[in-house]
Design a protein around this motif. Sequence first.
Motif, short mmCIF file in Angstrom:
data_model
loop_
_atom_site.label_atom_id
_atom_site.label_comp_id
_atom_site.label_asym_id
_atom_site.label_seq_id
_atom_site.Cartn_x
_atom_site.Cartn_y
_atom_site.Cartn_z
N MET A 42 0.57 -1.01 0.21
CA MET A 42 -0.06 0.18 0.28
C MET A 42 0.60 1.29 0.01
O MET A 42 0.67 1.94 -0.56
N ILE A 43 2.11 1.06 0.62
CA ILE A 43 2.73 2.21 1.36
C ILE A 43 3.53 2.93 -0.43
O ILE A 43 3.53 4.19 -1.73
N GLY A 44 4.03 1.55 -1.10
CA GLY A 44 4.52 1.72 -1.90
C GLY A 44 3.18 2.05 -3.25
O GLY A 44 3.77 3.02 -4.61
N LYS A 45 2.09 2.18 -3.31
CA LYS A 45 1.68 2.87 -4.14
C LYS A 45 1.19 3.66 -3.49
O LYS A 45 0.89 4.54 -5.44
N GLU A 46 1.35 4.30 -3.15
CA GLU A 46 0.71 5.60 -2.36
C GLU A 46 1.99 5.94 -3.13
O GLU A 46 1.24 7.94 -3.75
N LEU A 47 3.10 6.27 -2.68
CA LEU A 47 4.20 6.73 -3.15
C LEU A 47 4.80 6.90 -4.92
O LEU A 47 5.04 7.74 -5.13
N GLN A 48 4.55 5.96 -5.60
CA GLN A 48 4.66 6.22 -6.88
C GLN A 48 2.69 6.57 -7.08
O GLN A 48 4.13 7.35 -8.51
N LYS A 49 1.93 6.43 -7.45
CA LYS A 49 0.99 8.12 -7.34
C LYS A 49 2.03 9.31 -7.32
O LYS A 49 1.13 9.87 -8.28
N ALA A 50 1.68 9.59 -5.98
CA ALA A 50 2.67 11.13 -5.51
C ALA A 50 3.67 11.26 -6.60
O ALA A 50 3.66 12.88 -6.70
N HIS B 31 11.99 -0.56 -5.84
CA HIS B 31 11.17 -2.04 -4.95
C HIS B 31 10.36 -1.47 -3.73
O HIS B 31 9.53 -1.94 -3.21
N LEU B 32 10.64 -0.17 -3.56
CA LEU B 32 9.43 0.39 -2.37
C LEU B 32 7.52 0.48 -3.30
O LEU B 32 6.66 0.03 -2.34
N GLU B 33 8.06 1.05 -4.71
CA GLU B 33 7.50 1.26 -5.11
C GLU B 33 6.64 -0.64 -5.57
O GLU B 33 4.83 -0.40 -5.85
N TYR C 48 9.79 -3.95 -0.56
CA TYR C 48 10.69 -3.05 0.63
C TYR C 48 8.98 -1.83 1.46
O TYR C 48 8.81 -1.66 0.72
N GLU C 49 9.32 -2.73 2.89
CA GLU C 49 8.91 -1.43 3.22
C GLU C 49 10.03 -0.22 3.89
O GLU C 49 11.23 -0.86 4.36
N PRO C 50 9.63 1.50 3.66
CA PRO C 50 10.32 1.45 3.98
C PRO C 50 10.58 1.74 5.84
O PRO C 50 9.51 2.39 6.58
N THR C 51 11.79 2.91 6.08
CA THR C 51 11.92 3.17 7.85
C THR C 51 11.17 4.21 8.34
O THR C 51 10.53 5.16 7.06
#
Length: 68
Positions: free
Chosen positions: A1-9, A33-35, A39-42
């Motif tokens: 979920m975090i990755g998709k939101e980062l990619q959208k942003a 990897h995050l997108e 991976y999950e970011p710190t």
Amino acid sequence: MIGKELQKARRVAGLTQEQVAAKARVTREYVSHLERGAYEPTVGVFIRICSALGTKAWVLLRRIEEQR
């Protein structure tokens, strides 16, 4: 979920993975990897990436929360 939101942003900001990586002081591969959700970011890295994207971390976290 975090990755998709980062990619959208990132796409809304009109930035490449390379540009985000340089601004956030991480590698392009890490951003990729995050997108993809590999991976999950710190917290610190998440805040740096959000800053690189020109958004606040709480804004992205709220979007993620609203999807649940």
